[in-house]
Design a protein around this motif. Structure first.
Motif, PDB file in Angstrom:
ATOM      1  N   ALA A  14      60.550 -10.011  37.412  1.00  0.00           N
ATOM      2  CA  ALA A  14      59.817 -10.449  38.804  1.00  0.00           C
ATOM      3  C   ALA A  14      60.931 -10.091  39.772  1.00  0.00           C
ATOM      4  O   ALA A  14      60.865  -9.523  40.668  1.00  0.00           O
ATOM      5  CB  ALA A  14      59.222 -11.449  39.004  1.00  0.00           C
ATOM      6  N   ARG A  15      61.948 -11.146  39.510  1.00  0.00           N
ATOM      7  CA  ARG A  15      63.130 -11.097  40.489  1.00  0.00           C
ATOM      8  C   ARG A  15      64.018  -9.685  40.577  1.00  0.00           C
ATOM      9  O   ARG A  15      64.284  -9.413  41.817  1.00  0.00           O
ATOM     10  CB  ARG A  15      64.040 -12.011  40.122  1.00  0.00           C
ATOM     11  N   ILE A  16      64.126  -9.034  39.528  1.00  0.00           N
ATOM     12  CA  ILE A  16      65.038  -7.837  39.347  1.00  0.00           C
ATOM     13  C   ILE A  16      64.043  -6.797  40.219  1.00  0.00           C
ATOM     14  O   ILE A  16      64.798  -5.768  40.701  1.00  0.00           O
ATOM     15  CB  ILE A  16      65.885  -7.730  38.155  1.00  0.00           C
ATOM     16  N   GLU A  17      62.812  -6.642  39.868  1.00  0.00           N
ATOM     17  CA  GLU A  17      62.108  -5.708  40.570  1.00  0.00           C
ATOM     18  C   GLU A  17      62.454  -5.495  42.154  1.00  0.00           C
ATOM     19  O   GLU A  17      62.247  -4.626  42.751  1.00  0.00           O
ATOM     20  CB  GLU A  17      60.528  -5.657  40.232  1.00  0.00           C
ATOM     21  N   ASP A  24      71.515 -10.657  51.189  1.00  0.00           N
ATOM     22  CA  ASP A  24      72.847 -10.837  50.508  1.00  0.00           C
ATOM     23  C   ASP A  24      72.970 -12.416  50.053  1.00  0.00           C
ATOM     24  O   ASP A  24      73.875 -12.537  49.162  1.00  0.00           O
ATOM     25  CB  ASP A  24      74.089 -10.124  51.450  1.00  0.00           C
ATOM     26  N   ASP A  25      72.408 -13.453  50.620  1.00  0.00           N
ATOM     27  CA  ASP A  25      72.760 -14.778  50.365  1.00  0.00           C
ATOM     28  C   ASP A  25      71.830 -15.475  49.428  1.00  0.00           C
ATOM     29  O   ASP A  25      72.185 -16.399  49.252  1.00  0.00           O
ATOM     30  CB  ASP A  25      72.782 -15.454  51.648  1.00  0.00           C
ATOM     31  N   ALA A  26      70.798 -14.590  48.829  1.00  0.00           N
ATOM     32  CA  ALA A  26      69.913 -15.014  47.725  1.00  0.00           C
ATOM     33  C   ALA A  26      70.810 -15.325  46.572  1.00  0.00           C
ATOM     34  O   ALA A  26      71.574 -14.551  46.533  1.00  0.00           O
ATOM     35  CB  ALA A  26      68.759 -14.068  47.845  1.00  0.00           C
ATOM     36  N   LEU A  27      70.057 -16.240  45.961  1.00  0.00           N
ATOM     37  CA  LEU A  27      70.894 -16.553  44.564  1.00  0.00           C
ATOM     38  C   LEU A  27      70.371 -15.820  43.444  1.00  0.00           C
ATOM     39  O   LEU A  27      68.972 -15.928  43.257  1.00  0.00           O
ATOM     40  CB  LEU A  27      71.149 -17.905  44.507  1.00  0.00           C
ATOM     41  N   SER A  55      83.191 -15.578  41.322  1.00  0.00           N
ATOM     42  CA  SER A  55      82.811 -16.809  40.960  1.00  0.00           C
ATOM     43  C   SER A  55      81.509 -17.208  41.157  1.00  0.00           C
ATOM     44  O   SER A  55      80.929 -17.080  42.476  1.00  0.00           O
ATOM     45  CB  SER A  55      83.471 -18.118  41.258  1.00  0.00           C
ATOM     46  N   PRO A  56      80.422 -17.797  40.474  1.00  0.00           N
ATOM     47  CA  PRO A  56      79.229 -17.982  41.005  1.00  0.00           C
ATOM     48  C   PRO A  56      79.254 -19.415  41.796  1.00  0.00           C
ATOM     49  O   PRO A  56      80.192 -20.189  41.742  1.00  0.00           O
ATOM     50  CB  PRO A  56      78.559 -18.317  39.596  1.00  0.00           C
ATOM     51  N   VAL A  57      78.252 -19.837  42.291  1.00  0.00           N
ATOM     52  CA  VAL A  57      77.999 -20.904  43.218  1.00  0.00           C
ATOM     53  C   VAL A  57      77.200 -22.014  42.083  1.00  0.00           C
ATOM     54  O   VAL A  57      76.361 -21.769  41.672  1.00  0.00           O
ATOM     55  CB  VAL A  57      76.945 -20.542  44.446  1.00  0.00           C
ATOM     56  N   LYS A  58      77.976 -23.138  42.173  1.00  0.00           N
ATOM     57  CA  LYS A  58      77.396 -24.320  41.404  1.00  0.00           C
ATOM     58  C   LYS A  58      76.403 -24.810  42.274  1.00  0.00           C
ATOM     59  O   LYS A  58      76.643 -25.350  43.229  1.00  0.00           O
ATOM     60  CB  LYS A  58      78.734 -25.271  41.235  1.00  0.00           C
ATOM     61  N   ILE A  59      74.948 -25.087  41.719  1.00  0.00           N
ATOM     62  CA  ILE A  59      73.890 -25.854  42.687  1.00  0.00           C
ATOM     63  C   ILE A  59      73.420 -26.911  41.999  1.00  0.00           C
ATOM     64  O   ILE A  59      72.676 -27.578  42.310  1.00  0.00           O
ATOM     65  CB  ILE A  59      72.833 -24.677  42.742  1.00  0.00           C
ATOM     66  N   VAL A  68      73.733 -12.423  45.739  1.00  0.00           N
ATOM     67  CA  VAL A  68      73.334 -11.006  45.774  1.00  0.00           C
ATOM     68  C   VAL A  68      74.485 -10.127  46.119  1.00  0.00           C
ATOM     69  O   VAL A  68      74.820  -9.132  45.621  1.00  0.00           O
ATOM     70  CB  VAL A  68      71.888 -10.809  46.397  1.00  0.00           C
ATOM     71  N   ALA A  69      75.146 -10.541  47.333  1.00  0.00           N
ATOM     72  CA  ALA A  69      76.246  -9.615  47.731  1.00  0.00           C
ATOM     73  C   ALA A  69      77.130  -9.578  46.473  1.00  0.00           C
ATOM     74  O   ALA A  69      77.850  -8.309  46.583  1.00  0.00           O
ATOM     75  CB  ALA A  69      76.870 -10.259  49.026  1.00  0.00           C
ATOM     76  N   ASP A  70      77.478 -10.415  45.965  1.00  0.00           N
ATOM     77  CA  ASP A  70      78.565 -10.571  44.979  1.00  0.00           C
ATOM     78  C   ASP A  70      78.030  -9.585  43.669  1.00  0.00           C
ATOM     79  O   ASP A  70      78.962  -8.755  43.076  1.00  0.00           O
ATOM     80  CB  ASP A  70      78.841 -11.671  44.386  1.00  0.00           C
ATOM     81  N   VAL A  71      76.597  -9.672  43.368  1.00  0.00           N
ATOM     82  CA  VAL A  71      76.241  -8.892  42.217  1.00  0.00           C
ATOM     83  C   VAL A  71      76.155  -7.638  42.584  1.00  0.00           C
ATOM     84  O   VAL A  71      76.377  -6.576  42.035  1.00  0.00           O
ATOM     85  CB  VAL A  71      74.852  -9.602  41.953  1.00  0.00           C
ATOM     86  N   ARG A  72      75.691  -7.131  44.038  1.00  0.00           N
ATOM     87  CA  ARG A  72      75.730  -5.638  44.515  1.00  0.00           C
ATOM     88  C   ARG A  72      77.379  -5.160  44.207  1.00  0.00           C
ATOM     89  O   ARG A  72      77.351  -4.078  43.904  1.00  0.00           O
ATOM     90  CB  ARG A  72      75.298  -5.548  45.754  1.00  0.00           C
ATOM     91  N   SER A  73      78.289  -5.848  44.667  1.00  0.00           N
ATOM     92  CA  SER A  73      79.539  -5.497  44.456  1.00  0.00           C
ATOM     93  C   SER A  73      79.951  -5.254  42.995  1.00  0.00           C
ATOM     94  O   SER A  73      80.588  -4.282  42.662  1.00  0.00           O
ATOM     95  CB  SER A  73      80.774  -6.325  45.103  1.00  0.00           C
ATOM     96  N   TYR A  74      79.641  -5.953  42.241  1.00  0.00           N
ATOM     97  CA  TYR A  74      79.918  -6.014  40.776  1.00  0.00           C
ATOM     98  C   TYR A  74      79.039  -4.699  39.944  1.00  0.00           C
ATOM     99  O   TYR A  74      79.577  -4.030  39.448  1.00  0.00           O
ATOM    100  CB  TYR A  74      79.246  -7.295  40.114  1.00  0.00           C
TER     101      TYR A  74
END
Length: 79
Positions: A14-17, A24-27, A55-59, A68-74
């Protein structure tokens, strides 16, 4: 060679759809990143160690998420 992440849970699916519509700031979880990249979870962590993804964000205690911005770049770098 990596095996694509073939068994995707309904919440992850559901999330990847809606990935293209996320701000961009979604996690995203490692499972979501794995599914988007078509790579195993250990491969995503290996890519982190080698600097291919930010690096991921520690929550929380054991919870990490990627912006999401980092994943798009990846994902752009994997094309």
């Amino acid at each position: 060679m990596d095996q694509p992440y073939t068994k995707i849970s309904k919440p992850v699916l559901a999330r990847i759809e809606v990935f293209d519509r996320l701000p961009d700031d979604a996690l995203l979880s490692v499972a979501e990143v794995s599914a988007l990249a078509g790579r195993s979870i250990p491969s995503v962590w290996r890519d982190r160690r080698t600097g291919h993804i930010a690096s991921p964000v520690k929550i929380g205690g054991n919870a990490t998420r990627w912006r999401v911005a980092d994943v798009r770049s990846y994902l752009e770098g994997r094309k």
